[in-house]
Scaffold this motif. Sequence first.
Motif, PDB file in Angstrom:
ATOM      1  N   TYR A  19       0.830  -1.196   0.000  1.00  8.45           N
ATOM      2  CA  TYR A  19       0.000   0.000   0.000  1.00  8.45           C
ATOM      3  C   TYR A  19       0.869   1.253   0.000  1.00  8.45           C
ATOM      4  O   TYR A  19       1.892   1.293   0.692  1.00  8.45           O
ATOM      5  N   CYS A  20       0.435   2.261  -0.730  1.00 12.40           N
ATOM      6  CA  CYS A  20       1.062   3.563  -0.552  1.00 12.40           C
ATOM      7  C   CYS A  20       0.126   4.430   0.278  1.00 12.40           C
ATOM      8  O   CYS A  20      -1.089   4.216   0.298  1.00 12.40           O
ATOM      9  N   ALA A  21       0.722   5.396   0.953  1.00 14.62           N
ATOM     10  CA  ALA A  21      -0.036   6.245   1.858  1.00 14.62           C
ATOM     11  C   ALA A  21       0.559   7.647   1.860  1.00 14.62           C
ATOM     12  O   ALA A  21       1.756   7.825   1.616  1.00 14.62           O
ATOM     13  N   ALA A  22      -0.284   8.616   2.159  1.00 15.94           N
ATOM     14  CA  ALA A  22       0.142  10.013   2.204  1.00 15.94           C
ATOM     15  C   ALA A  22      -0.196  10.619   3.561  1.00 15.94           C
ATOM     16  O   ALA A  22      -1.270  10.360   4.112  1.00 15.94           O
ATOM     17  N   GLY A  23       0.732  11.432   4.079  1.00 21.78           N
ATOM     18  CA  GLY A  23       0.505  12.050   5.369  1.00 21.78           C
ATOM     19  C   GLY A  23       1.363  13.284   5.543  1.00 21.78           C
ATOM     20  O   GLY A  23       2.165  13.622   4.679  1.00 21.78           O
ATOM     21  N   PRO A  24       1.213  13.958   6.668  1.00 23.94           N
ATOM     22  CA  PRO A  24       1.932  15.216   6.890  1.00 23.94           C
ATOM     23  C   PRO A  24       3.424  15.054   7.145  1.00 23.94           C
ATOM     24  O   PRO A  24       4.192  16.001   6.945  1.00 23.94           O
ATOM     25  N   SER A  25       3.846  13.867   7.595  1.00 24.18           N
ATOM     26  CA  SER A  25       5.265  13.664   7.872  1.00 24.18           C
ATOM     27  C   SER A  25       5.612  12.205   7.626  1.00 24.18           C
ATOM     28  O   SER A  25       4.737  11.337   7.731  1.00 24.18           O
ATOM     29  N   PRO A  26       6.873  11.915   7.308  1.00 24.38           N
ATOM     30  CA  PRO A  26       7.269  10.544   6.934  1.00 24.38           C
ATOM     31  C   PRO A  26       7.450   9.637   8.144  1.00 24.38           C
ATOM     32  O   PRO A  26       8.560   9.246   8.485  1.00 24.38           O
ATOM     33  N   GLY A  27       6.381   9.259   8.797  1.00 23.23           N
ATOM     34  CA  GLY A  27       6.461   8.404   9.966  1.00 23.23           C
ATOM     35  C   GLY A  27       6.479   6.933   9.617  1.00 23.23           C
ATOM     36  O   GLY A  27       6.425   6.540   8.455  1.00 23.23           O
ATOM     37  N   THR A  28       6.528   6.109  10.663  1.00 27.26           N
ATOM     38  CA  THR A  28       6.556   4.656  10.488  1.00 27.26           C
ATOM     39  C   THR A  28       5.285   3.992  10.965  1.00 27.26           C
ATOM     40  O   THR A  28       5.153   2.774  10.869  1.00 27.26           O
ATOM     41  N   LEU A  29       4.342   4.776  11.470  1.00 26.21           N
ATOM     42  CA  LEU A  29       3.104   4.225  11.998  1.00 26.21           C
ATOM     43  C   LEU A  29       1.954   4.403  11.019  1.00 26.21           C
ATOM     44  O   LEU A  29       1.915   5.383  10.267  1.00 26.21           O
ATOM     45  N   ILE A  30       1.021   3.484  11.053  1.00 27.92           N
ATOM     46  CA  ILE A  30      -0.171   3.610  10.216  1.00 27.92           C
ATOM     47  C   ILE A  30      -0.881   4.928  10.508  1.00 27.92           C
ATOM     48  O   ILE A  30      -1.363   5.611   9.598  1.00 27.92           O
ATOM     49  N   SER A  31      -0.910   5.311  11.766  1.00 22.13           N
ATOM     50  CA  SER A  31      -1.611   6.532  12.172  1.00 22.13           C
ATOM     51  C   SER A  31      -0.928   7.812  11.693  1.00 22.13           C
ATOM     52  O   SER A  31      -1.511   8.891  11.783  1.00 22.13           O
ATOM     53  N   ASP A  32       0.297   7.697  11.194  1.00 17.98           N
ATOM     54  CA  ASP A  32       0.997   8.878  10.654  1.00 17.98           C
ATOM     55  C   ASP A  32       0.460   9.302   9.292  1.00 17.98           C
ATOM     56  O   ASP A  32       0.800  10.381   8.806  1.00 17.98           O
ATOM     57  N   TYR A  33      -0.330   8.419   8.662  1.00 16.33           N
ATOM     58  CA  TYR A  33      -0.770   8.647   7.289  1.00 16.33           C
ATOM     59  C   TYR A  33      -2.278   8.797   7.225  1.00 16.33           C
ATOM     60  O   TYR A  33      -3.013   8.083   7.892  1.00 16.33           O
ATOM     61  N   ARG A  34      -2.696   9.738   6.408  1.00 10.14           N
ATOM     62  CA  ARG A  34      -4.111  10.102   6.345  1.00 10.14           C
ATOM     63  C   ARG A  34      -4.834   9.445   5.180  1.00 10.14           C
ATOM     64  O   ARG A  34      -6.025   9.163   5.272  1.00 10.14           O
ATOM     65  N   TYR A  35      -4.124   9.259   4.086  1.00 10.89           N
ATOM     66  CA  TYR A  35      -4.757   8.739   2.873  1.00 10.89           C
ATOM     67  C   TYR A  35      -4.058   7.454   2.440  1.00 10.89           C
ATOM     68  O   TYR A  35      -2.826   7.352   2.530  1.00 10.89           O
ATOM     69  N   TRP A  36      -4.851   6.524   1.924  1.00  3.65           N
ATOM     70  CA  TRP A  36      -4.343   5.207   1.549  1.00  3.65           C
ATOM     71  C   TRP A  36      -4.874   4.776   0.193  1.00  3.65           C
ATOM     72  O   TRP A  36      -6.018   5.078  -0.163  1.00  3.65           O
ATOM     73  N   GLY A  37      -4.005   4.051  -0.528  1.00  2.70           N
ATOM     74  CA  GLY A  37      -4.464   3.381  -1.738  1.00  2.70           C
ATOM     75  C   GLY A  37      -5.097   2.053  -1.391  1.00  2.70           C
ATOM     76  O   GLY A  37      -5.113   1.643  -0.230  1.00  2.70           O
ATOM     77  N   GLN A  38      -5.587   1.370  -2.404  1.00  5.84           N
ATOM     78  CA  GLN A  38      -6.261   0.092  -2.166  1.00  5.84           C
ATOM     79  C   GLN A  38      -5.321  -1.104  -2.185  1.00  5.84           C
ATOM     80  O   GLN A  38      -5.729  -2.217  -1.853  1.00  5.84           O
ATOM     81  N   GLY A  39      -4.077  -0.883  -2.563  1.00 12.37           N
ATOM     82  CA  GLY A  39      -3.070  -1.931  -2.494  1.00 12.37           C
ATOM     83  C   GLY A  39      -2.865  -2.677  -3.789  1.00 12.37           C
ATOM     84  O   GLY A  39      -3.735  -2.718  -4.656  1.00 12.37           O
ATOM     85  N   THR A  40      -1.672  -3.264  -3.908  1.00 10.52           N
ATOM     86  CA  THR A  40      -1.337  -4.092  -5.054  1.00 10.52           C
ATOM     87  C   THR A  40      -0.598  -5.331  -4.544  1.00 10.52           C
ATOM     88  O   THR A  40       0.262  -5.236  -3.666  1.00 10.52           O
ATOM     89  N   GLN A  41      -0.952  -6.491  -5.100  1.00 12.95           N
ATOM     90  CA  GLN A  41      -0.404  -7.750  -4.606  1.00 12.95           C
ATOM     91  C   GLN A  41       0.970  -8.009  -5.200  1.00 12.95           C
ATOM     92  O   GLN A  41       1.168  -7.898  -6.421  1.00 12.95           O
ATOM     93  N   VAL A  42       1.903  -8.362  -4.343  1.00 13.13           N
ATOM     94  CA  VAL A  42       3.231  -8.811  -4.760  1.00 13.13           C
ATOM     95  C   VAL A  42       3.416 -10.231  -4.237  1.00 13.13           C
ATOM     96  O   VAL A  42       3.274 -10.485  -3.040  1.00 13.13           O
ATOM     97  N   THR A  43       3.709 -11.146  -5.154  1.00 17.50           N
ATOM     98  CA  THR A  43       3.932 -12.537  -4.774  1.00 17.50           C
ATOM     99  C   THR A  43       5.304 -12.961  -5.270  1.00 17.50           C
ATOM    100  O   THR A  43       5.608 -12.833  -6.458  1.00 17.50           O
ATOM    101  N   VAL A  44       6.128 -13.469  -4.360  1.00 14.22           N
ATOM    102  CA  VAL A  44       7.475 -13.898  -4.698  1.00 14.22           C
ATOM    103  C   VAL A  44       7.539 -15.405  -4.496  1.00 14.22           C
ATOM    104  O   VAL A  44       7.351 -15.906  -3.380  1.00 14.22           O
ATOM    105  N   SER A  45       7.801 -16.118  -5.576  1.00 13.58           N
ATOM    106  CA  SER A  45       7.863 -17.584  -5.501  1.00 13.58           C
ATOM    107  C   SER A  45       9.294 -18.042  -5.236  1.00 13.58           C
ATOM    108  O   SER A  45      10.253 -17.408  -5.661  1.00 13.58           O
ATOM    109  N   SER A  46       9.406 -19.161  -4.542  1.00 22.06           N
ATOM    110  CA  SER A  46      10.736 -19.679  -4.210  1.00 22.06           C
ATOM    111  C   SER A  46      11.253 -20.603  -5.286  1.00 22.06           C
ATOM    112  O   SER A  46      10.551 -20.985  -6.207  1.00 22.06           O
TER     113      SER A  46
END
Length: 121
Positions: A94-121
């Motif tokens: 997921y990408c997210a936008a917020g007022p400052s580059p924090g590490t917490l979910i609560s640091d970000y106000r806006y979110w995308g819907q996500g994109t799946q990444v699958t890495v096979s062994s």
Amino acid sequence: QVQLVESGGGLVQAGGSLRLSCRASGRTFSNYAMGWFRQAPGKEREVVASISWSGGSTYSDSVQGRFAVSRRNVRNMVELQMNSLKPEDTAVYYCAAGPSPGTLISDYRYWGQGTQVTVSS
């Protein structure tokens, strides 16, 4: 309001690379810090990387040296280059936008819907 749309996910073999993109629309993109998070099945959402409005970036220990975040303010876009991918990188990203580059979910106000990444062994 800021709308975020991620793209670039997919299936890749271990050791491969993917480049995720997140395009923003709405309010002035350059005013926001951006973050990339991921969530694997059964796990909590965790920060992967963040980038300030001026381009300063930070990374989680698990991706340091393998992932690189960048932004193109003119194009309202932030990207995540992922190299040397591992099966444990499999998650919805997921990408997210917020007022400052924090590490917490609560640091970000806006979110995308996500994109799946699958890495096979």
